[in-house]
Design an enzyme around this catalytic site. Sequence first.
Site, mmCIF file in Angstrom:
data_model
loop_
_atom_site.group_PDB
_atom_site.id
_atom_site.type_symbol
_atom_site.label_atom_id
_atom_site.label_comp_id
_atom_site.label_asym_id
_atom_site.label_seq_id
_atom_site.Cartn_x
_atom_site.Cartn_y
_atom_site.Cartn_z
ATOM 1 N N CYS A 31 0.846 -1.193 0.000
ATOM 2 C CA CYS A 31 0.000 0.000 0.000
ATOM 3 C C CYS A 31 0.880 1.241 0.000
ATOM 4 C CB CYS A 31 -0.850 0.044 1.253
ATOM 5 S SG CYS A 31 -1.759 -1.467 1.496
ATOM 6 N N TYR A 170 -5.964 -13.528 -3.235
ATOM 7 C CA TYR A 170 -5.337 -13.041 -2.004
ATOM 8 C C TYR A 170 -5.973 -13.647 -0.764
ATOM 9 C CZ TYR A 170 -4.195 -9.329 1.479
ATOM 10 O OH TYR A 170 -3.792 -8.608 2.576
ATOM 11 N N HIS A 173 -2.862 -11.581 5.568
ATOM 12 C CA HIS A 173 -2.966 -10.456 6.503
ATOM 13 C C HIS A 173 -4.223 -10.445 7.361
ATOM 14 C CE1 HIS A 173 -0.121 -8.760 3.389
ATOM 15 N NE2 HIS A 173 0.577 -8.765 4.491
ATOM 16 N N ASP A 266 3.640 -9.355 9.415
ATOM 17 C CA ASP A 266 4.306 -9.355 8.107
ATOM 18 C C ASP A 266 5.301 -8.200 8.021
ATOM 19 O OD1 ASP A 266 4.846 -10.126 5.526
ATOM 20 O OD2 ASP A 266 3.120 -9.102 4.658
#
Length: 672
Positions: A31, A170, A173, A266
């Site tokens: 991001c 995906y 997370h 992460d």
Amino acid sequence: MNTDPRFKCLFEPVKIGPVTSKNRFYQVPHCCGMGHAYPKSVSAIRAMKAEGGWGVVCTEETEIHPSSDLAPALEGRLWEARDIPAFAEKTAAIHQYGALAGIELSHNGLHAPNMYSRETPLAPSNTLVDWGAPINAKAMDKTDIANMRRWYVNAAKRAQQAGFDIVYVYAGHDMSLLQHFISKRHNQRSDEYGGSLQNRLRLFREVLADTKDAIGDRCAIAVRLAVDELLGEDGISAEGEGYEIIASLAEEPDLWDVNVSGWENDSQTSRFSGEGYQERYISFVKKLTSKPVVGVGRYTSPDTMVRLISKGVMDLIGAARPSIADPFLPQKIEQGREDDIRECIGCNICVASDNTSTPIRCTQNPTMGEEWRKGWHPETIAPARHVEQILVIGGGPAGLEASRALAARGHEVTLADSGLDWGGRILNESALPGLSAWKRVRDWRVGQLEKMSNVEMYLQSEMSTANVIEFGATQIVLATGARWSKGHYKDITVFTPDNIMADKLPSQTAHVVIYDTEGFYIGALLAEKCARASIKTSYLTPAAMVSAWTVNTLEQHRIQTRLLECGVKLIFQQRLIDATSSGLEISCVFTGETQILDCDALIPATLRQPNDNLWHVLDIENSKDPIAASITRIGDCLAPTTIAGAVYAGHRFARELGETVDPDKPSFKREG
Ligand code: ADP
Ligand code: SF4
């Protein structure tokens, strides 16, 4: 190319399904606090990575449908055909340098509050949305599941139309619906999509197969999977379900992009983990699949990268933060310029930008986020129109970066610092527990400056007003930093944060109280340092938690845990009213009720004062002396800021010197 033969293997091509990456450098999705609101700025960031040599450049997570609306966070948005052109610009920007373009398509399930679209959030089971709004996500019925599969396929087709080479399914997370289905924490279904792991995997497997059927002939289908949630038995783990998932889907995707989850695991900061911290969780994956594997872990060392490839841990070196700190990392290795790599320091200022929905910034790379709106390039800078003799006073982050960038423009630079070594605040702060990697801010700049013939550097050179005038520079830059304030506390022994960083600690018999109103890292680090020195330590703050702002750098829970483990007493939501001979008078932020807190020594982490004596003594604002017009304060000396802010200030000064700057207008191009 002068590539070191040891690093040649990093430049081998890697086949990923129907496409081939020209090398092993893979910018994983990350991001940047801009997303759909600032598409041109995002394109310019991605293009810079491609120009810098990354074989694959991916987007941020990209919403596939209005029921995955992450507002107010700014991520990618590919809801419908009208969103395609902005992505086509991105892929064109990436392709022009021969890189592959990847897109992380995402439905965020119970993580998407849908504040903008006002759609009902979706989840495997009826549950609270975990971010952004105190509302529930609906348990998906069969129609919702069919819709989800169709939405994914349609988004994948739009991604292909936009020119992407790699399209993600995906499940990472703890932010993605497909992971929510896999997770027994989130999935309490009793139908064929719940219960056993194979049932919980069903939707993920279906979406993967659908996507392959739809676009797999021309696009590689990547899976991003959290193989460990660091929750032991309660979550997906490398020894448990993470292993089983890879084993059962081993050959299904064209690429495995594997990591640990959630985002705070992460993207761990260097304060809590070193380079390669994910290796032990993901190293099993390649043993189970013949497909290429990519992983991350703040890799900046080419030796480590080669070891990962030769040991068979991964095929592609994944990077988000190292590619932000140095978009030209691959090119520098290829050209045998490893010394020039601007290594990420693991501070997560970049992450904080995204968490505050503001354009990305980076401590090490002041051009990050400014590629389009300011036209800044991390490796090139326009030559000066008119060469000046510049005296930079202060060799902290602002002064070092200003000197480096000014010299790169061709100016004659003299850098003077009163200290024994370069770095200013970096020297003190990087000696605090866990911050040694921060020294890279100084090391990279000093390394670059030492290679320049138009820079002279002087340590132990305290500059007085007389020295400054006598020196005769055409431009004078005051980068003299700031110091922590003592406050106005009378009846108590006060140590400033600077004292503690200089190892002037209270005695071990004292009860020390750190009063933190700043809420960033320093207060808690001083508490940790005192506690480790066996001093009875309390941490007092008007906030409801330790280091409240570090929620944005994803460290808050680790910092608070660390203080508890060190035996620091935590006192929240209390304001310091005064220090008295019997202790500290503190008051509740809600009721105002006061009490006395036992204390022998106070450390106020409340305010930094600029070291702007020179400015005031020279009385710049009132002076008629021509020298006055050529003196500028930058960084902490102007207004104490983050290290990222000081580096940026130094860089900006260098860019703008001699250029026309209109103070009445924004200093950047706007979009949106
Ligand atoms: P910033 O974050 O703005 O770069 P720092 O506090 O990290 O600021 O660095 C300021 C540096 O300036 C310190 O190394 C300090 O020793 C130096 N300094 C401060 N005043 C003077 C002075 N009068 N002459 C020379 N060096 C100075
Ligand atoms: Fe690394 Fe910090 Fe830059 Fe992020 S902001 S890329 S963590 S140096």
